[in-house]
Design an enzyme around this catalytic site. Structure first.
Site: not given
Ligand SMILES: *Cc1c(COP(=O)(O)O)cnc(C)c1O
Length: 417
Positions: A304, A352, A67, A169
């Protein structure tokens, strides 16, 4: 506009006049005009880390979590590399992330974990993406779309179901599992091919962090089993759980950050007996070069707000890497970088596009010298390293965010070695 248009940067926008092109910053000038700030992704490190995790996972298949553009490493290149290296599947958060991987030619199964929005069914089906369902309304919506589109044949649409075991969640709550199972039973066009959960405390060093989630997951599994809906594949483990407790492995594990060479338990204080031993290699390094050098006198300030004031004669190096590139402003007067194989302090506020370093201790420093913000630097007999965890500490965050913050303005270069 479809998701595939949004995620495709190779397609000719002229093919569909109504489509909106998503502009990604690109290098619009020749390479030799571009500033020297760059990220290198070491593909061999990804293969190495996969091998290390395989040893720990044993029989469980490994679905790499790619992701957020593969944690900032670039999901297409990472996906292709891991596919060739024999990874079993890929997980992403969003439909469009899955589409991007398909359009890069990835054939592996892809699980879309973060839910989906609107009527994504045709997108999911066309690109052979497997959604994760968390509640009854999602099941109903997907089943309706599947029924009308698949027709009356035997074809079924594959999905995974997520259970809430303490993250609060997404995921179906314990008290709603029965209802969801019933709803699925009545919708045979959907085939549950995986049952999953996600752990909230896998990297918390306390004892017993897995007991309650395992207990809740077991209850959900029992409810599915009772109605003969329990799929062969169940999964729970992120990187930390994979390295910590084999009871969380089930048939499939979902490491993300560990694939990129970050040990999620490095700061946990767990002993060797409480975790699997792995040797991970960081997959990304970030570097630039010194573009300006100046000598300040005592009393002069830098940047800055003048938050750094020289107490004596001070040599300042300016480097074209700023918070818009992912170098957090929280590192102002706090972080470090590597020059000539040594750590030097960031002084003044990070701006920046630029950052200033105090290089007074290195009188031989020259314009054009390499500066490493993330990774290892060797110079003559000196060698030093800054890890994503170091950067996280200096900027009050976690290594995950450090990696995903390296912005698109920093071009990625892929190296086999
Ligand atoms: C991001 C995520 C993972 C991976 O987590 P890591 O700590 O990066 O290994 C696994 N399962 C879900 C549902 C996630 O959102």
């Amino acid at each position: 506009m479809t998701n595939s248009d949004a995620a495709d940067d190779s397609k000719d926008g002229g093919q569909d006049a109504a489509s909106v092109r998503v502009h990604r910053p690109r290098r619009a000038v020749p390479t030799d005009v571009v500033r020297p700030t760059r990220a290198e992704v070491h593909l061999s490190a990804l293969r190495h880390n996969l091998g290390q995790l395989r040893r720990v996972a044993g029989q469980a298949s490994i679905w790499g979590v790619l992701k957020a553009d593969a944690y900032g490493h670039g999901s297409k290149a990472v996906g292709r590399t891991l596919e060739r290296a024999g990874i079993d599947g890929i997980c992403v958060a969003l439909v469009e992330e899955g589409v991007e991987l398909r359009e890069a030619g990835i054939e592996l199964p892809i699980l879309v974990m973060g839910g989906y929005y609107g009527n994504a069914f045709s997108e999911l089906r066309y690109h052979r993406l497997t959604p994760v369902l968390s509640d009854q309304s999602q099941v109903e919506r997907l089943a309706r779309a599947a029924r009308t589109s698949i027709g009356s044949g035997d074809e079924r649409f594959s999905c995974h179901v997520k259970v809430d075991t303490g993250m609060a969640r997404l995921g179906v709550r314990a008290e709603e599992v029965q209802g969801l199972v019933q709803c699925l039973t009545e919708r045979p066009c959907l085939e549950v091919t995986g049952l999953m959960t996600h752990l909230a405390n896998a990297d918390v060093s306390a004892d017993g962090v897995f007991e309650e989630p395992l207990r809740r997951f077991e209850k959900a599994r029992a409810a599915f089993e009772e109605r003969a809906l329990l799929p062969r594949t169940q999964h729970m483990a992120n990187s930390a759980a994979l390295l910590r407790d084999a009871r969380t492995h089930f048939q499939q594990v979902r490491p993300g950050v560990a694939l990129f060479g970050i040990d999620p338990l490095a700061e946990s204080g767990l002993t060797d007996g409480e975790r699997a031993a792995v040797k991970l290699k960081p997959a990304m390094s970030v570097s630039s070069r010194i573009v300006s050098l100046r000598q300040l006198e005592a009393g002069e300030t830098v940047g800055y707000g003048g938050t750094f004031r020289a107490t004596g004669s001070t040599r300042i190096a300016t480097v074209p890497m700023g918070y818009a590139d992912g170098l957090s402003r929280a590192m102002s007067n706090r972080g470090q970088a590597l020059v000539r194989g040594r750590r030097v302090p960031i002084v003044g506020n990070v701006s920046m596009d630029m950052v200033t370093l105090d290089v007074t201790a290195l009188p031989s420093v020259r314009l054009g010298d390499e500066v490493v913000f993330l990774g290892t630097q060797k110079f003559e007999d000196q060698s030093a390293e800054i890890t994503a965890s170091d950067l996280a500490k200096w900027s009050d965050t976690i290594a995950w965010e450090v990696l995903t913050n390296i912005s698109r303005r920093v071009p990625r270069f892929y190296r086999e070695a």
